[in-house]
Design a protein around this motif. Structure first.
Motif, PDB file in Angstrom:
ATOM      1  N   TYR A 134       0.837  -1.184   0.000  1.00 50.61           N
ATOM      2  CA  TYR A 134       0.000   0.000   0.000  1.00 50.61           C
ATOM      3  C   TYR A 134       0.883   1.248   0.000  1.00 50.61           C
ATOM      4  O   TYR A 134       1.888   1.294   0.716  1.00 50.61           O
ATOM      5  CB  TYR A 134      -0.916   0.013   1.229  1.00 50.61           C
ATOM      6  N   LYS A 246      -9.236  -9.040   5.766  1.00 55.39           N
ATOM      7  CA  LYS A 246      -9.944  -7.770   5.952  1.00 55.39           C
ATOM      8  C   LYS A 246      -9.924  -7.356   7.422  1.00 55.39           C
ATOM      9  O   LYS A 246     -10.935  -6.926   7.987  1.00 55.39           O
ATOM     10  CB  LYS A 246     -11.379  -7.862   5.432  1.00 55.39           C
ATOM     11  N   LEU A 260      -8.146   6.153  12.069  1.00 51.72           N
ATOM     12  CA  LEU A 260      -8.564   5.551  10.816  1.00 51.72           C
ATOM     13  C   LEU A 260      -9.428   6.565  10.086  1.00 51.72           C
ATOM     14  O   LEU A 260     -10.448   7.021  10.614  1.00 51.72           O
ATOM     15  CB  LEU A 260      -9.352   4.265  11.064  1.00 51.72           C
ATOM     16  N   ALA A 261      -9.002   6.946   8.881  1.00 50.53           N
ATOM     17  CA  ALA A 261      -9.732   7.931   8.079  1.00 50.53           C
ATOM     18  C   ALA A 261     -10.409   7.230   6.917  1.00 50.53           C
ATOM     19  O   ALA A 261      -9.774   6.461   6.185  1.00 50.53           O
ATOM     20  CB  ALA A 261      -8.779   8.997   7.559  1.00 50.53           C
ATOM     21  N   SER A 262     -11.690   7.474   6.741  1.00 50.73           N
ATOM     22  CA  SER A 262     -12.440   6.855   5.655  1.00 50.73           C
ATOM     23  C   SER A 262     -13.577   7.775   5.240  1.00 50.73           C
ATOM     24  O   SER A 262     -14.426   8.139   6.073  1.00 50.73           O
ATOM     25  CB  SER A 262     -12.997   5.493   6.091  1.00 50.73           C
ATOM     26  N   GLN A 263     -13.582   8.160   3.965  1.00 51.29           N
ATOM     27  CA  GLN A 263     -14.640   8.980   3.396  1.00 51.29           C
ATOM     28  C   GLN A 263     -14.906  10.236   4.224  1.00 51.29           C
ATOM     29  O   GLN A 263     -16.051  10.593   4.503  1.00 51.29           O
ATOM     30  CB  GLN A 263     -15.925   8.147   3.248  1.00 51.29           C
ATOM     31  N   LYS A 265     -14.334  10.754   7.315  1.00 53.93           N
ATOM     32  CA  LYS A 265     -14.644  10.523   8.721  1.00 53.93           C
ATOM     33  C   LYS A 265     -13.422   9.926   9.427  1.00 53.93           C
ATOM     34  O   LYS A 265     -12.665   9.170   8.829  1.00 53.93           O
ATOM     35  CB  LYS A 265     -15.840   9.584   8.864  1.00 53.93           C
TER      36      LYS A 265
END
Length: 312
Positions: A134, A246, A260-263, A265
């Motif tokens: 990643y 996962k 943790l950053a997602s969309q 948020k």
């Protein structure tokens, strides 16, 4: 690097540049910790030094794990066959860090120069064969301290690097916030992932393996402090990613953070170990300590974190 020829050209350019810039007479090409290494700590030292060295040489990210794997395998044989050349001292039953590091750097040079041969170059894995990778960015600031006491670790393919075939592919990321010296952070950055991957629990119970790796790192470093008269500590936050499952495992000690950053948020993944946490305050007092307010809450009036790796 869309096809085979592209990535081989990319690899070839790296090794040709490596050959042009390598200085085999450089006695201190990487940052070196001041403690001696036991036989059980050699692998962590090899990973630490080769990672620093290959980073300086701008090694392609997908080559770190396979190259370091080879260096580990061949250094193990060298340490067994010619221990004094690798810095082993029978009197201390440990390896002198400078001499061992120089042996590791010489081996790294030897391994990398082999791939100037096209037949050897073709044996290296394609980036498409990498089980986990990643894009990663890192940044560190020293601020006003005399020395940089913090460390971070990024290992995209822990399984390949340490030749672990049974476990699900794993990536490892860690940040260590050192204080009162650099040794605790440097030791943790070199050895916590080694102890984690070597655990018999790593394959099927990574949560418990992380817990035991933290405890083992702390125990080994505090023992080293007593023998070598060191004194420093570090917080730690570690993330172990298993994309096929996962699953993201996060472990920590002290007050370093992980989000943790997602969309757009954010989710806080860490509940920091601070003296003003009621459960931490109770634990400290049960063990004979106290929590006092001196501008901020401190353990025994000194430490602003309630847990850490290290010796004070």
């Amino acid at each position: 690097m869309a096809n085979k020829d592209d990535y081989l050209t990319y690899y070839r350019e790296f090794f040709e540049n490596f050959a042009q810039t390598v200085n085999p007479n450089d006695q201190l090409p990487v940052r070196l910790a001041g403690y001696k290494l036991l036989g059980t700590e050699v692998v962590g030292g090899i990973i630490d030094w080769t990672t620093q060295y290959l980073s300086q040489k701008k090694c392609p990210p997908h080559l770190f794990a396979p190259l370091i794997k080879i260096v580990i395998e061949e250094m193990r044989k060298a340490c067994k066959k010619h221990p004094p050349i690798c810095g082993f001292s029978p009197d201390d039953n440990a390896y002198e860090p400078l001499k061992l590091m120089q042996s590791v750097m010489a081996k790294t040079n030897e391994v990398c120069l082999r791939y100037l041969d096209n037949s050897m170059l073709c044996s290296l894995p394609s980036p498409n064969d990498s089980p986990v990778f990643y894009p990663t960015s890192t940044c560190a600031f020293k601020n006003c301290k005399r020395k940089m006491e913090d460390r971070h670790v990024v290992i995209h393919d822990l399984n390949t690097m340490l030749n672990i075939q049974e476990a699900s592919p794993s990536s490892y990321y860690a940040v260590f916030d050192g204080h009162a010296g650099v040794d605790a952070a440097a030791y943790s950055a070199a050895h916590l992932h080694q102890f984690l991957a070597e655990s018999h629990l790593f394959t099927n119970n990574p949560k418990q393996a992380l817990y035991e790796a933290f405890c083992k790192t702390d125990a080994h470093f505090t023992d080293k402090c007593k023998v070598e008269h060191l004194s420093s500590g570090t917080t730690a936050v570690v993330a172990l990613l298993r994309p096929k499952e996962k699953t993201l495992y996060v472990a920590w000690t002290g007050d370093s953070q992980a989000l943790l950053a997602s969309q757009g948020k954010l989710m806080q993944l860490v509940n920091p170990h601070k003296p003003n946490r009621p459960d931490e305050k109770d634990r400290i007092e049960r063990n004979g300590g106290c929590v006092l307010l001196f501008g901020t809450w401190r353990v025994n009036g000194q430490l602003a974190v309630s847990r850490a790796i290290g010796w004070y």
